[in-house]
Write an enzyme that holds these catalytic residues in place. Structure first.
Site, PDB file in Angstrom:
ATOM      1  N   GLU A   1       0.797  -1.223   0.000  1.00  0.00           N
ATOM      2  CA  GLU A   1       0.000   0.000   0.000  1.00  0.00           C
ATOM      3  C   GLU A   1       0.836   1.283   0.000  1.00  0.00           C
ATOM      4  OE1 GLU A   1      -2.968  -0.303   3.078  1.00  0.00           O
ATOM      5  OE2 GLU A   1      -3.838  -2.095   2.216  1.00  0.00           O
TER       6      GLU A   1
ATOM      7  N   GLU B   1      -4.952  -8.864   0.404  1.00  0.00           N
ATOM      8  CA  GLU B   1      -5.682  -8.523   1.628  1.00  0.00           C
ATOM      9  C   GLU B   1      -7.148  -8.328   1.289  1.00  0.00           C
ATOM     10  OE1 GLU B   1      -4.496  -5.179   4.017  1.00  0.00           O
ATOM     11  OE2 GLU B   1      -2.372  -5.704   3.846  1.00  0.00           O
TER      12      GLU B   1
HETATM   13  O1  IFM Z   1      -4.449  -3.592   8.891  1.00  0.00           O
HETATM   14  C1  IFM Z   1      -4.384  -2.991   7.633  1.00  0.00           C
HETATM   15  C2  IFM Z   1      -3.145  -3.434   6.885  1.00  0.00           C
HETATM   16  O2  IFM Z   1      -1.994  -3.161   7.600  1.00  0.00           O
HETATM   17  C3  IFM Z   1      -3.059  -2.716   5.570  1.00  0.00           C
HETATM   18  N1  IFM Z   1      -4.281  -2.831   4.819  1.00  0.00           N
HETATM   19  C4  IFM Z   1      -5.517  -2.536   5.507  1.00  0.00           C
HETATM   20  C5  IFM Z   1      -5.599  -3.320   6.799  1.00  0.00           C
HETATM   21  C6  IFM Z   1      -6.910  -3.017   7.524  1.00  0.00           C
HETATM   22  O3  IFM Z   1      -6.997  -1.660   7.811  1.00  0.00           O
END
Ligand code: IFM
Length: 443
Positions: free
Chosen positions: A165, A349
């Protein structure tokens, strides 16, 4: 009726170093910007921090057993830069390297492929003191850090992720200031964006130099912009700019060697001759994170001519207040298919925080999380049925963990963690996911 995933679909799970490791005072680990941020009053809910977190630093073998028990064959974890280079550059902390080496060996012993993420937000504080991501020297610092990990662990790493990210690092960390290092400077955020892209390219070349066949990619939470239904006319023209900022600023230079036209004036002051040619690199896969749709509305007097607004009421929401919208997930996969040459996509994710109340036996019957996963996996199948090249999925997250500025209040895990005793208890969603993985199908 079951809905099957393609043969060979790859199932995994994701975590990140600062969110689970703890072990802050162990074995010469240096401070990261999140240690500093957490120690600043008012930044993190309840004054929480990651100094103990899930104590994965000591309980890692148990956690790998949980991954194995889930049936997942791929594990995306991240390395905490200051654990291996306490000052960010220079002297190596061998104990830190040993920790990751044992961890990687533990994965291989359990037949789990290590996906090493170089950066999931825990920059050494020592480098922040030298300007952090705003200092162009970071391209060399990041290169040296990559070289260290590639030479020490590269023989056992199956896939590399350069950044988790980067858009959140740039915008949330340097424009909104809601994440470490807590900077609120829109111009600095543009500069950081460019440096992150240069670092991605530098790291990719270093990895490929040593291991030409090792798959390398970066992970982007793609944000699909929407307008509120009653404001479509006033706001629709802003969607393209919003998506250029959140997605195009990171995808376009890597895939096409250019920044989106709409943000070029903001990027230009930071670009040097040859930079864009350097950033354009082949990606072996695109990591995609997905959580919620982004609703925006025109705004005046801000760094950008829009602001985020609450999505319509008809969406169900997670405990984060995030709207649940599998269709938005479907659309992000279609954007990659249609606008970026349909690269192999791994969903690195996806998941939700919900109010998990353990029953008398400690079990969490998290049916709302199961419904969430069902909706999003269904959307994934729809995209795949239309030709999107999605090859794997990693739920977020294996464990409840430190949710950044929300501290420990928000739980995303398939496994419940009791932060007093550090006891791990698989939730109903863990059983659900194990079933999906074993059957390679949605029930
Ligand atoms: O916990 C975070 C992760 O570190 C990065 N992506 C989003 C998740 C949820 O907010």
């Amino acid at each position: 009726m079951t809905k099957s995933f393609p043969d060979g679909f790859r199932w995994g799970v994701s975590t990140s170093s600062y969110q689970i490791e703890g072990g802050a005072d162990d074995d010469g680990r240096g401070d990261s910007i999140w240690d500093t941020y957490c120690a600043t009053p008012g930044r993190v809910a309840n004054g929480d921090n990651g100094r103990v977190a899930c104590d994965h630093y000591h309980l890692w073998a148990e956690d790998l057993d949980l991954i194995k028990g889930l049936g997942a064959r791929h594990y995306r974890f991240s390395v905490m830069w200051p654990r291996v280079l306490p000052e960010g550059t220079g002297k190596v902390n061998e104990t830190g390297i040993d920790f990751y080496s044992r961890l990687v060996d533990g994965m291989l012993e359990r037949d789990i492929d290590p996906w090493l993420c170089l950066y999931h937000w825990d920059l050494p504080q020592a480098l922040q003191d030298r300007g952090g991501w705003t200092n162009r020297d970071i391209v060399d610092w990041f290169g040296d850090y990559t070289e260290l990990l590639v030479t020490r662990l590269g023989d056992r790493i199956k896939s590399w992720v350069t950044f988790n990210e980067p858009n959140v690092v740039a915008w949330v960390g340097h424009e909104e200031g809601r994440h470490a290092p807590g900077i609120t400077d829109p111009r600095a955020a543009m500069r950081v964006t460019h440096h992150l892209n240069l670092c991605h390219a530098r790291a990719t070349r270093i990895i490929k130099h040593h291991y030409p066949d090792a798959p390398v990619g970066f992970v982007l939470p793609m944000h699909k912009g929407y307008t509120l239904p009653h404001r479509r006319e006033q706001d629709a023209h802003l969607i393209e700019l919003f998506e250029a900022k959140w997605n195009g600023a990171f995808l376009d230079p890597v895939y096409y060697g250019r920044y989106p036209e709409l943000i070029l004036d903001r990027m230009e002051p930071h670009i040097r001759p040859g930079d864009l040619e350097a950033i354009r690199t082949d990606v072996d896969f695109q990591g995609l994170n997905q959580y919620f749709p982004s609703y925006i509305q025109a705004a005046e007097g801000k760094a950008w001519p829009f602001q985020h607004v609450e999505p319509p009421k008809y969406f169900r929401r997670t405990e984060m207040g995030w709207a649940i919208d599998g269709d938005c997930f479907y659309r992000t996969m279609k954007i990659l298919q249609e606008n970026y040459g349909n690269p192999p996509v791994f969903v690195t994710e996806n998941g939700g925080a919900f109010t998990d109340v353990p029953g008398h036996n400690g079990h969490v019957d998290d049916q709302d999380r199961i419904a969430y996963y069902t909706e999003y996996l269904d959307a994934l199948l729809r995209a795949v049925s239309e030709g999107a090249n999605v090859q794997g999925y990693m739920p977020w997250s294996l464990l409840d963990n430190f949710e950044w500025a929300y501290g420990y209040d928000k739980r995303f895990g398939l496994v419940h963690v009791d932060y007093e005793t550090l006891k791990r208890t698989p939730k109903a969603s863990y059983e659900f996911m194990r079933n999906v993985i074993t059957q390679n199908a949605l029930p």
